[in-house]
Write a protein that holds these residues in place. Structure first.
Motif, mmCIF file in Angstrom:
data_model
loop_
_atom_site.group_PDB
_atom_site.id
_atom_site.type_symbol
_atom_site.label_atom_id
_atom_site.label_comp_id
_atom_site.label_asym_id
_atom_site.label_seq_id
_atom_site.Cartn_x
_atom_site.Cartn_y
_atom_site.Cartn_z
ATOM 1 N N ARG A 13 3.926 -12.498 8.661
ATOM 2 C CA ARG A 13 2.812 -11.777 8.036
ATOM 3 C C ARG A 13 1.953 -11.107 9.103
ATOM 4 N NH1 ARG A 13 1.050 -13.072 2.691
ATOM 5 N NH2 ARG A 13 2.537 -14.438 1.620
ATOM 6 N N GLY A 14 1.375 -9.981 8.726
ATOM 7 C CA GLY A 14 0.507 -9.269 9.647
ATOM 8 C C GLY A 14 1.224 -8.334 10.580
ATOM 9 N N THR A 15 2.560 -8.265 10.481
ATOM 10 C CA THR A 15 3.326 -7.333 11.304
ATOM 11 C C THR A 15 3.950 -6.261 10.422
ATOM 12 O OG1 THR A 15 5.349 -8.673 11.146
ATOM 13 C CG2 THR A 15 3.855 -9.139 12.973
ATOM 14 N N HIS A 36 6.618 -12.183 3.015
ATOM 15 C CA HIS A 36 5.808 -12.170 1.800
ATOM 16 C C HIS A 36 6.551 -12.722 0.588
ATOM 17 C CE1 HIS A 36 3.539 -9.362 4.356
ATOM 18 N NE2 HIS A 36 2.493 -9.750 3.661
ATOM 19 N N ALA A 37 7.781 -13.161 0.777
ATOM 20 C CA ALA A 37 8.502 -13.802 -0.318
ATOM 21 C C ALA A 37 7.887 -15.166 -0.599
ATOM 22 C CB ALA A 37 9.982 -13.953 0.038
ATOM 23 N N GLY A 38 8.059 -15.639 -1.812
ATOM 24 C CA GLY A 38 7.523 -16.951 -2.165
ATOM 25 C C GLY A 38 7.384 -17.107 -3.661
ATOM 26 N N CYS A 39 6.913 -18.267 -4.071
ATOM 27 C CA CYS A 39 6.736 -18.556 -5.503
ATOM 28 C C CYS A 39 5.372 -18.032 -5.959
ATOM 29 C CB CYS A 39 6.876 -20.047 -5.762
ATOM 30 S SG CYS A 39 8.525 -20.685 -5.423
ATOM 31 N N GLY A 68 3.579 -1.739 4.523
ATOM 32 C CA GLY A 68 3.887 -3.090 4.088
ATOM 33 C C GLY A 68 4.781 -3.135 2.871
ATOM 34 N N GLU A 69 5.407 -2.000 2.541
ATOM 35 C CA GLU A 69 6.268 -1.934 1.359
ATOM 36 C C GLU A 69 7.672 -2.435 1.653
ATOM 37 O OE1 GLU A 69 7.074 1.965 3.479
ATOM 38 O OE2 GLU A 69 5.426 0.545 3.233
ATOM 39 N N ASN A 70 8.284 -3.113 0.691
ATOM 40 C CA ASN A 70 9.662 -3.569 0.825
ATOM 41 C C ASN A 70 10.662 -2.496 0.428
ATOM 42 O OD1 ASN A 70 8.430 -6.654 -0.272
ATOM 43 N ND2 ASN A 70 9.442 -6.429 1.696
ATOM 44 N N LEU A 71 10.398 -1.834 -0.692
ATOM 45 C CA LEU A 71 11.326 -0.836 -1.212
ATOM 46 C C LEU A 71 10.617 0.494 -1.377
ATOM 47 C CD1 LEU A 71 13.114 -2.893 -4.033
ATOM 48 C CD2 LEU A 71 13.809 -2.636 -1.640
#
Length: 310
Positions: A13-15, A36-39, A68-71
């Motif tokens: 996180r933060g990168t 940032h994955a998680g429940c 900070g976007e994944n897709l």
């Protein structure tokens, strides 16, 4: 139909996230290896390529993953989709859970440009079905005929509970009652009696999470720190006074102190907000008044036609 332009992850996180050739989405977790994955409800973040193009046209020069976007997806107006929309991304299935996000600290992009598009244009999703994703994969909106379950939040207002000096009994009791009535309790939190904090939370849950119902408990009396009605009115777009009036009328048959309640009930967007008193017993008595009427009211807010003449 849209297309995935880039897949990005960051291990800490933060990168800044970095583009990669492919990634594996894991059900109810997010992207494998992404920090940032998680429940939780923001397992995957998405941003429209068109918005990045327009931002770069102003001289930003950002690369994939900078926000900070994944897709990154081209061809779909992600920001216009409602919460609950399902997207088929490659072999994976996502469900949108939040539109936009509050910016707590201005990032390097904002410092350079005086603006950042992620807080208003980014969307977030949870992974319903896992699978591999890579640039070039199609993104389709999946039509779902079944209505989404009614989603609710419960907010306890208490300085002492927020400080850990007292156990919150009202919030869990309200949440359990909602769950028994068929609601999905998406958020349950404790806040101090702070007007600004409550206003921010209500706006976030109404506008970004797009919940059907928010019940607050506490902060409705005459004490100087009782600010729940003021914060609720401040974010309201429409009044729904009948619910609060009905609660007071029914409560007066139990105790004359019910006349001291300043609780309100209002609407913001498609979300109904109702203030409840602070004690667990009074919360249950209040919910007895309106709970069976909520499905009809919330379906009206969703725009589902109802036979109101019955």
């Amino acid at each position: 139909m849209g297309t995935i332009i880039a897949v990005c992850i960051s291990k800490t996180r933060g990168t800044q996230k970095q583009a990669c050739a492919s990634a594996q989405l894991i059900a109810d977790w997010g992207i494998q290896g992404d920090a940032h994955a998680g429940c939780w409800h923001r397992q995957v973040s998405l941003l429209a390529a068109e918005e990045i193009d327009a931002f770069n046209a102003q001289g930003a020069g950002v690369q994939p993953g900078a926000f900070g976007e994944n897709l990154i997806v081209r061809g779909i107006g992600l920001r216009t989709l409602p919460v609950g929309t399902r997207l088929r991304c490659g072999s994976a299935l996502l469900e949108l859970t939040q539109i936009g996000k509050e910016c707590h600290t201005h990032c390097a992009i904002y410092q350079k440009m005086g603006d950042c598009i992620m807080p208003r244009e980014g969307v977030f999703a949870r992974v319903l079905t896992g699978g591999a994703v890579q640039p070039g994969d199609a993104v389709d909106i999946v039509l779902c005929t079944a209505p989404l379950p009614l989603q609710a939040a419960v907010i306890t207002l208490s300085d002492r509970c927020a400080a850990g000096e007292r156990t919150d009994h009202s919030g869990p009791a309200v949440a359990a009652r909602l769950a028994d009535a068929g609601f999905t309790v998406a958020v349950q939190c404790i806040l101090p009696d702070d007007r600004a904090a409550l206003e921010r939370t209500l706006i976030d849950l109404c506008d970004r999470r797009q919940l059907d119902l928010i019940l607050t408990t506490g902060g409705t009396g005459f004490a100087p720190r009782d600010i729940t009605p003021e914060a609720t009115r401040a974010v309201a777009e429409r009044d729904a006074p009948g619910i609060a009036e009905a609660i007071r009328a029914a409560s007066m048959r139990i105790t004359p102190r019910a006349m001291l309640s300043r609780a309100v009930s209002v609407i913001r967007g498609k979300t109904l907000i109702i203030n409840l008193p602070g004690s667990p017993k009074a919360c249950q008595e209040s919910m007895d008044v309106f709970l069976d009427q909520l499905p009809h009211a919330l379906e009206l807010l969703r725009g589902i036609p109802q036979d109101c003449g019955r």
